[in-house]
Scaffold this motif. Structure first.
Motif, PDB file in Angstrom:
ATOM      1  N   ARG A  79      33.225  29.495  -2.896  1.00 19.23           N
ATOM      2  CA  ARG A  79      33.493  30.886  -2.516  1.00 19.23           C
ATOM      3  C   ARG A  79      34.021  30.956  -1.084  1.00 19.23           C
ATOM      4  NH1 ARG A  79      31.619  34.777  -5.912  1.00 19.23           N
ATOM      5  NH2 ARG A  79      31.872  36.273  -4.213  1.00 19.23           N
ATOM      6  N   LEU A  80      33.353  30.254  -0.172  1.00 20.22           N
ATOM      7  CA  LEU A  80      33.782  30.271   1.224  1.00 20.22           C
ATOM      8  C   LEU A  80      35.151  29.630   1.395  1.00 20.22           C
ATOM      9  CD1 LEU A  80      30.436  29.351   3.031  1.00 20.22           C
ATOM     10  CD2 LEU A  80      31.539  31.599   2.924  1.00 20.22           C
ATOM     11  N   GLY A 123      42.888  32.433  -3.123  1.00 20.45           N
ATOM     12  CA  GLY A 123      41.921  33.273  -2.414  1.00 20.45           C
ATOM     13  C   GLY A 123      41.023  34.074  -3.333  1.00 20.45           C
ATOM     14  N   ASP A 124      40.611  33.471  -4.451  1.00 15.78           N
ATOM     15  CA  ASP A 124      39.771  34.165  -5.434  1.00 15.78           C
ATOM     16  C   ASP A 124      38.382  33.525  -5.453  1.00 15.78           C
ATOM     17  OD1 ASP A 124      38.549  35.223  -7.688  1.00 15.78           O
ATOM     18  OD2 ASP A 124      40.392  35.251  -8.870  1.00 15.78           O
ATOM     19  N   PRO A 125      37.432  34.058  -4.669  1.00 17.94           N
ATOM     20  CA  PRO A 125      36.104  33.448  -4.589  1.00 17.94           C
ATOM     21  C   PRO A 125      35.373  33.383  -5.931  1.00 17.94           C
ATOM     22  CG  PRO A 125      36.424  35.001  -2.791  1.00 17.94           C
ATOM     23  CD  PRO A 125      37.554  35.202  -3.741  1.00 17.94           C
ATOM     24  N   GLU A 148      37.965  31.887   0.711  1.00 23.09           N
ATOM     25  CA  GLU A 148      38.161  32.905   1.746  1.00 23.09           C
ATOM     26  C   GLU A 148      38.743  32.330   3.035  1.00 23.09           C
ATOM     27  OE1 GLU A 148      34.231  34.406   2.182  1.00 23.09           O
ATOM     28  OE2 GLU A 148      34.275  35.613   0.342  1.00 23.09           O
ATOM     29  N   ARG A 149      38.537  31.019   3.278  1.00 19.73           N
ATOM     30  CA  ARG A 149      38.836  30.469   4.609  1.00 19.73           C
ATOM     31  C   ARG A 149      39.841  29.324   4.610  1.00 19.73           C
ATOM     32  NH1 ARG A 149      32.515  30.001   6.703  1.00 19.73           N
ATOM     33  NH2 ARG A 149      32.000  32.215   6.470  1.00 19.73           N
ATOM     34  N   THR A 169      35.488  25.141   3.890  1.00 19.13           N
ATOM     35  CA  THR A 169      34.670  26.282   4.326  1.00 19.13           C
ATOM     36  C   THR A 169      34.792  26.498   5.830  1.00 19.13           C
ATOM     37  OG1 THR A 169      32.652  24.994   4.808  1.00 19.13           O
ATOM     38  CG2 THR A 169      32.968  25.759   2.528  1.00 19.13           C
TER      39      THR A 169
END
Length: 227
Positions: free
Chosen positions: A108-109, A198-200, A112-113, A151
């Motif tokens: 997930r991270l 970018g899809d957690p 996003e990162r 991450t």
């Protein structure tokens, strides 16, 4: 501080064990300054060089911190060696279940990162997996480490690096070669795609699907039902 006098056999190891026990038993709190080399040497009945070597070991282990001109201070009272022993004592299924929890959040991270360099690295390891077949264990662990590195969380990265070796060892211990499930290359690619887009939620789902087969294989061996 009551430390027993060290004997003459394995002096440095003996002093390390005694100081480690003082730290983990709460004799000193985090940020406390420990006694000087001279004071510890007198208390333990050993030379200052022995104390210096023992302190160096505990600094390297992350329990103590030397501050130039100020002395040596307690950095942590949680012993990493004890954590490692605990992980080694845990069963393969216990370790794998923890791996699912860690990697689900890492995915997930990462979604996003992640940056361009992360994606280049992940695509590269994925290509290595495809070239070396579905049982390239080292490349597979490198892939999952790459997800964690994406991450950009230093604490997460260090914890997973520490933990990943035991993951590999526990699976090999629990399963024979012919019982190890093949590496699911398509789901690995789906994970990379989810991180890149970018899809957690999709990244987490892909990780859970990747680890579903190893979980089922180990559960079949140990006889623990899916909870």
């Amino acid at each position: 501080m009551a430390l027993r006098t060290a004997g003459r056999q394995s002096l440095v190891d003996t002093v390390v064990d005694q100081l480690r026990a003082q730290l983990t038993n709460g004799e000193w709190a985090v940020d406390d300054r420990i006694p000087t080399e001279h004071e510890l040497a007198e208390q333990l009945g050993v030379g200052r060089n022995t104390v210096r070597e023992a302190v160096r070991v505990l600094v390297h282990a992350g329990l103590l911190e030397s501050r130039q001109g100020n002395g040596t201070f307690v950095r942590s009272t949680a012993d990493p060696a004890a954590v490692l022993r605990g992980i080694r004592a845990a069963g393969a299924l216990d370790v794998l279940e923890l791996r699912v929890a860690l990697e689900a959040e890492a995915a997930r991270l990462a979604a996003e990162r992640r940056d361009t360099n992360d994606m280049v690295a992940l695509r590269g390891v994925l290509q290595t997996l495809r070239e070396h077949g579905d049982r390239a264990a080292d490349a597979d662990m490198a892939f999952h480490m790459g997800v964690v590195q994406a991450t950009h969380n230093p604490a997460f990265i260090e914890v997973y690096r520490f933990f990943s070796v035991q993951v590999h060892e526990s699976l090999i211990t629990a399963l024979r070669d012919d019982e190890m499930p093949p590496i699911d290359l398509n789901t690995h690619e789906a994970l990379v795609d989810a991180i890149e887009s970018g899809d957690p939620a999709a990244a987490e789902a892909a990780v859970r699907e990747l680890l579903r087969q190893p979980l089922e294989a180990v559960r079949a061996v140990v006889g623990r039902p899916i909870g």
